[in-house]
Every structure is written in C-alpha cells, then in structure tokens.
Design a protein around this motif. Structure first.
Motif: not given
Length: 431
Positions: A113, A115, A117-119, A132-133, A136, A215
């Motif tokens: 993932l 940065k 997409t994570r945001r 989410l962490d 990932a 994913k």
C-alpha cells in the motif's frame, strides 16, 4: 465560480460530505447565478472513485473541453460534483499522469500500500488506523498458511462495521462477500488478477498467490463503502438540491452524467428528487458501477422483488442512457465475482467470469440496463447519428472508445473522449 483554469464557463462546483450535506456557499452561488448567467441547459457531472478535488476537477476540465465547439449555439452551464470517494493510487487512469507514489511503487513493489493509498484509506475508514496498519503489514509480510488470510478477512470486516446507506434490494449479496471464507475469496481474486495482469499468460502456468487476492479484497471493501456513500449523496444531497434549483430557476434544463459510482450517485438523485420536478431532461451513465437490475420492476431471479430504483427512469423528461464496454475489467470481472462469492462456491477467473456467472451479477457498465421492457440497444456510432429514443432506457455499447487501461480495472476509467461528450449532448437534445 471555481477554478479559473476550467476549460468551460460558467462552471460551478458542488461539494457534498459523506452524509449528503452540500457546501452552503457553493449551493447558494449556483442557485443565484445560474439564471443571471443566462443558462438554458445545465450539465451536472459526478466523478466516480477518486482521491481528491484536484483529480475530480481535472476530469471535468478534460471531459467538458470539447463541449462548447460541439454545441456552439447552446446556452450551457456546467457543474462538477465533488464527493468524498477514493481509489487505490496504483490503479491506472488512461491518458492521466500517474501519481508519484504509483511510480515509486512500480519501481520498488513493496510496500503493498503506497503512501497515497494509505492516506486515502485513513480518510475512508476514520478511526480504523490500527486496523489499517495491521492490514498493510500483513500485505507486506504475506504470512504462510491459511491463518493469516483468515485474520486478514476478519480485519477487513472490521473496517465495514456500522456502514449504512440506501438499501440495494437488487443486490442482496452485499456485503456478504466479506463474511465468506476469506481463503477462498482471496484465491479466486488472485486467479482473476493472474489472468487480467500484463503477465497473465505466464501466470497461467503457476498457482496465483492468494495474497494478491487479499489486496483485492481490501479494494472491494473500499468499493463497497464508496458505493453506499454514492447512493447516500445522490438521494439525500443532489436530488433535493435539484428540487431547489427547479424552484429557483424553473426554465433551466438539467442533464445528469456520472462515471462509475458517480453514475450511481446521479441515478440515486432521482430517488431524492421531489415528485413534481420535471427539470431533469437526460441522464447519462458512463461505466455505471451498480446493478444492471437497478431500474427493474421485477428481478428475473426473484420476481417478487424489484431493483433499488424501480421505474425511476420515468422521473426523467428524456432518456436514461447507459454506456457499457466489455473492456471494463472492474465491472466485467471483479464486480460479478465479488457478488457471486457471496452466494455460492463455483470457481472461475478472468474473462470467463461473466460468461460462467450469467446475468444475475452484472453491472450497468458491463452490459447495460437489464430487465426493463422496451430498453433500446445501440452502438455508439448509431447513438451519435441521432438514433436515441426521446425517453426510456437506452443501452449504448461504447467499446469503440472505452477500451484502454491496465489491471485491475481495465478500461473502467477510459471515459475522456469527445464522442462521449457528444453523447451527453445528444441525450439532452442539446445542439
């Protein structure tokens, strides 16, 4: 007005939050200025999955650009709908510049993932940072055995706890796919990806890694969230606003257009439109990401039930035009696969999926409106020659132009073409 760099004028933006509440000053500017600017025909366009306002505005700038030359005598106004949606940053959009994070991710495949997409995921699932962490981390580590995939599926379900929105009675499987056996689901998603990807032919000779499918399961969770939200924004936000617009500017003819979940948004606006309002003169769905039975009075597989938007095409004083393309992998492969996995355990992958599953699980953007009597079917060339009916549902095969894009979405976002801009004008009888 918004964005002086817009390709057309007058142009307004309407920003909605996740509950369908519209930005007050933007709404008031539209209601007061649309008549002052002499607008006769107002094109209201909604984006689909997208990460930010700049991306949505870029879509509107490019899509609207050819319109003034196509209808030089029309008194046109333009609205870009902005609503909180997201896409994974590694999904390609044909002819749009790729984000820096996606380029970096291609050069160095980990982390799974990026940065951006994570945001976006944190904004989509507020209060779920710890979950989410962990998701990932698992996508990066890919633990052996089935226990890891089972735990991954449990965490994805946590993201969706408490999601509500307009009911989709035409799509009973949602969100049951997230309650199915995650190992099976991830294996099937991985199999489909192995066929669709650029190395698909080579992948057929080995077993796909189910973590690639994991994913995709996370991606489907975001799609489900965005799909529900699009219905909410359309029904509770855009529909009532169009009612107010009809009161403030009764002579203005409204033409709705939407891409992907934006097609769902403008379609659900019909459900929120006050009954007497007849100012919506056309609706154009570009690769609509919702059930092709949405407007059906009876579902073929369940005659005692109807679609979520039963007969609402009659609220349009003109045609409902549905563009579809068999090059759309998001809707031709993953949409029916996710829907079907909620209901049985048959296995299929890639281009075989739609054929094996049959019509029950289809999306608007894959094969058009279904189970609505007297729906017309045209190819794009015929539609642009003026063969569109004056009312009712019309399916338009747009594969002649909607054909480019990479895995996993295929041509789903390949909609910036002057032919499709012309189609919006043709649907609205704008010359």
């Amino acid at each position: 007005m918004a964005d002086p760099g817009m390709s057309v004028t007058p142009y307004w933006e309407l920003t909605f939050d996740a509950d369908g509440d519209v930005d007050g000053p933007e709404r008031d500017r539209l209601l007061t200025q649309v008549t002052e600017r002499g607008v006769r025909d107002l094109i209201v366009f909604s984006h689909g999955w997208n990460n930010d306002r700049s991306g949505a505005t870029a879509l509107y700038r490019r899509f609207f650009a050819p319109v003034p030359q196509l209808a030089p005598k029309a008194r046109l106004g333009y609205v870009g709908v902005i609503w909180p949606s997201m896409r994974f940053s590694d999904e390609p959009i044909p002819d749009f510049p790729r984000c820096v994070a996606a380029v970096e991710a291609e050069a160095a495949p980990r982390p799974a993932l990026d940065k951006d997409t994570r945001r976006a995921l944190l904004e989509t699932f507020p209060g779920r940072a710890a979950v989410l962490d962990q998701l990932a981390r698992m996508l990066d580590e890919r633990p052996d055995g089935t226990e890891g995939l089972t735990e991954f599926g449990r965490l994805v379900r946590l993201l969706l706890d408490g999601i509500q929105g307009p009911a989709d009675t035409d799509e009973p499987g949602e969100p049951a796919v997230f309650d199915a056996d995650p190992v099976t689901v991830c294996e099937e998603f991985a199999g489909a990806l192995s066929v669709l990807g650029p190395a698909g032919d080579a992948a057929r000779f080995g077993l796909p890694n189910p973590w690639d499918g994991a994913k995709e399961l996370l991606r489907q969770a975001t799609y489900y969230r965005m799909k529900r939200r699009a219905g909410t924004v359309g029904e509770r936000g855009l529909g009532p606003l169009l009612g107010r617009l009809a009161g403030a500017a009764p002579g203005v003819r409204v033409h709705l257009a939407g891409h992907s979940f934006g097609g769902r948004l403008v379609a659900f606006a019909l459900r929120g439109l006050p009954g007497p309002v007849r100012t919506v003169k056309s609706v154009t769905l570009l690769q609509g990401a919702f059930s092709h039975y949405a407007f059906a009075a009876r579902l073929p597989h369940a005659p005692d039930r109807s679609g979520a938007l039963k007969d609402l095409q009659r609220h349009i004083d003109g045609p409902l035009v549905c563009c579809y393309s068999h090059f759309d992998a998001a809707l031709g492969t993953f949409y029916p696969l996710a829907s079907r996995l909620a209901g049985d355990d048959r296995s299929c992958a890639g281009n075989e999926i739609a054929a094996v599953l049959g019509p029950r699980w289809g999306a608007m953007g894959h094969d058009g409106v279904q189970a609505v009597p007297d729906t017309a079917s045209l190819d794009l060339a015929a539609a642009l020659r003026g063969a569109l009916p004056a009312s009712g549902c019309v399916n338009v095969d747009a594969a002649a132009v909607v054909r480019n894009g990479g895995a996993p979405s295929g041509a789903h976002s390949d909609i910036v073409h002057p032919e499709l801009a012309r189609l919006v004008l043709t649907a609205g009888r704008i010359t």
